[in-house]
Every structure is written in structure tokens, then in C-alpha cells.
Enzyme design. Structure first.
Site, PDB file in Angstrom:
ATOM      1  N   GLY A  45     -19.828 -61.755  -6.970  1.00 31.67           N
ATOM      2  CA  GLY A  45     -20.725 -61.417  -5.878  1.00 31.67           C
ATOM      3  C   GLY A  45     -20.328 -62.189  -4.633  1.00 31.67           C
ATOM      4  CD  GLN A  50     -21.059 -66.570  -0.763  1.00 31.47           C
ATOM      5  OE1 GLN A  50     -21.364 -65.486  -1.229  1.00 31.47           O
ATOM      6  NE2 GLN A  50     -20.525 -67.530  -1.500  1.00 31.47           N
ATOM      7  CB  CYS A 105     -21.865 -70.807  -5.260  1.00 34.51           C
ATOM      8  SG  CYS A 105     -22.033 -70.054  -3.636  1.00 34.51           S
ATOM      9  CG  LEU A 106     -16.845 -66.975  -4.803  1.00 36.97           C
ATOM     10  CD1 LEU A 106     -16.447 -65.630  -4.207  1.00 36.97           C
ATOM     11  CD2 LEU A 106     -15.776 -67.475  -5.759  1.00 36.97           C
ATOM     12  CG  HIS A 147     -25.864 -66.725  -6.795  1.00 34.55           C
ATOM     13  ND1 HIS A 147     -25.693 -67.986  -7.337  1.00 34.55           N
ATOM     14  CD2 HIS A 147     -25.013 -66.655  -5.733  1.00 34.55           C
ATOM     15  CE1 HIS A 147     -24.776 -68.638  -6.628  1.00 34.55           C
ATOM     16  NE2 HIS A 147     -24.343 -67.851  -5.647  1.00 34.55           N
ATOM     17  CD  GLU A 148     -23.695 -63.161  -4.393  1.00 37.76           C
ATOM     18  OE1 GLU A 148     -23.569 -63.503  -3.202  1.00 37.76           O
ATOM     19  OE2 GLU A 148     -23.117 -63.756  -5.322  1.00 37.76           O
ATOM     20  CG  HIS A 151     -25.391 -66.709  -0.814  1.00 40.04           C
ATOM     21  ND1 HIS A 151     -25.040 -67.970  -0.373  1.00 40.04           N
ATOM     22  CD2 HIS A 151     -24.760 -66.546  -2.004  1.00 40.04           C
ATOM     23  CE1 HIS A 151     -24.234 -68.539  -1.266  1.00 40.04           C
ATOM     24  NE2 HIS A 151     -24.054 -67.703  -2.260  1.00 40.04           N
TER      25      HIS A 151
HETATM   26 ZN    ZN Z   1     -23.036 -68.048  -4.013  1.00 34.24          ZN
END
Ligand code: ZN
Length: 195
Positions: A45, A50, A105-106, A147-148, A151
């Protein structure tokens, strides 16, 4: 085009993202770039903040989860083909007993911790053609979406940890904002000095 992923500590990750309208310029290109960036970093995701844009879009491709043998065949089949862009999403309902799952998380490479979330969600969103959908998701799909979704609300999974866990990872998080990580994808660090 692969875009650099914004690292922990960048203020864009803390903004409540703004909705977009149908006349948003080059939306298809942006979404294609978000998928490419996500795949380039082996993520499931990616949310627009991000990549430095405080707008309400995130993309999900849960295919890598489909191999989990603990899942039912039905869930595996659903995960295998699940690739979607969510535009202007709104979680309407979260229900069920919270369960723990180790999230990463990226934007926060190298940190994985158990996060508790409700298993069932109902979400309203627009697709890439701005057609509105209201759908229910559960299990891992709900998890990735939650989670997304966080963000675009300016929330990170590390916010949801116990105060003890937060203390333990504090210096690691500070290091990430300064560029101390060995992520194997391109990132943009808020506190990295020089170039
Ligand atoms: Zn994340």
C-alpha cells in the site's frame, strides 16, 4: 516513474490530506506512478502523502499476502486479485474485536510492530473514474486499508504503539529522518544534511 518515498519526520506525513476533484491534473499518471513506486519498494500500500502530496488518495495491491497458508481459500483468492486506487475515501464503520498484526511502513523502514485494529470496515470511496463505491472489507485487506487511510489523516502506525514501545523506537525514528536506514528504494529525508 518511481518517486522518492518521504521518510518519517517530514511534515507532509502529519497533514490531514485534502480531497481532490475530478479536474485534478494528470490523475491517471499520478496513480500509475504511485503503483510503480509501491512495487519498486515491495509494498502492499502507498498513500499520496508518502510521495509528498497531501491529497486523499491511496493505492493498495494485496497480492503478496495471498500466499499466506493460514488464510482461507476465499480470502487468498480475494487478495490475489486485489489492486485498487482509493480516492477521497471515508471509513464509515469499524467493528469487531481488535486484533494484533505486525505492521511496517515504507516511510519508516526497518521498524515492524504489532498494531491493534478492528477487523471489519465499511468504506466509501471514489475509483479512478470518480464513481462512488461503498464496500466492506475484513482481515488483511481491512488492515492495509486502515493503515493507508491513517496516512491521509496524518497518522502513522507508530502513533498507535504503547508508550514503552514508543520510547524504545524513538532514537531509531530520529535516525530515519536523518537518513540512517538501509532501505533499498529511493527516499527523501527531512533532516538529511547536504545532498
Ligand atoms: Zn505506511
Amino acid at each position: 516513474m518511481i518517486l522518492p518515498i518521504v521518510a518519517y519526520g517530514d511534515p507532509v506525513l502529519r497533514k490531514k490530506a485534502a480531497p481532490i476533484t475530478q479536474d485534478y491534473l494528470k490523475l491517471d499518471e499520478l496513480i500509475a506512478n504511485m503503483f510503480e513506486t509501491m512495487y519498486g519498494a515491495s509494498g502492499v500500500g502507498l498513500a499520496a502523502p508518502q510521495i509528498g502530496k497531501a491529497i486523499r488518495i491511496f493505492v493498495v495491491d494485496a497480492t503478496p499476502f495471498a500466499d499466506d497458508e493460514d488464510l482461507s481459500e476465499e480470502e487468498q483468492a480475494q487478495l490475489k486479485t486485489f489492486k485498487k486506487a482509493f480516492i477521497n475515501p471515508e471509513i464509515i464503520e469499524e467493528t469487531g474485536d481488535e486484533w494484533a498484526f505486525s505492521e511496517g511502513c515504507l516511510s519508516i523502514p526497518g521498524i515492524n510492530e504489532d498494531v491493534f485494529r478492528c477487523p471489519n470496515i465499511k468504506i466509501k470511496y471514489q475509483d479512478q473514474d470518480f464513481k462512488e463505491h461503498v464496500e466492506k472489507f475484513d482481515g488483511l485487506l481491512a488492515r492495509v486499508i486502515q493503515h493507508e487511510y491513517d496516512h491521509i489523516e496524518g497518522i502513522l502506525f507508530t502513533d498507535k504503539l504503547s508508550s514503552l514501545k514508543k520510547r524504545i523506537i524513538k532514537s531509531k525514528l530520529a535516525g530515519i529522518s536523518k537518513g540512517k536506514t538501509n532501505a533499498d528504494y529511493r527516499m527523501r529525508f527531512p533532516e538529511k544534511k547536504g545532498r
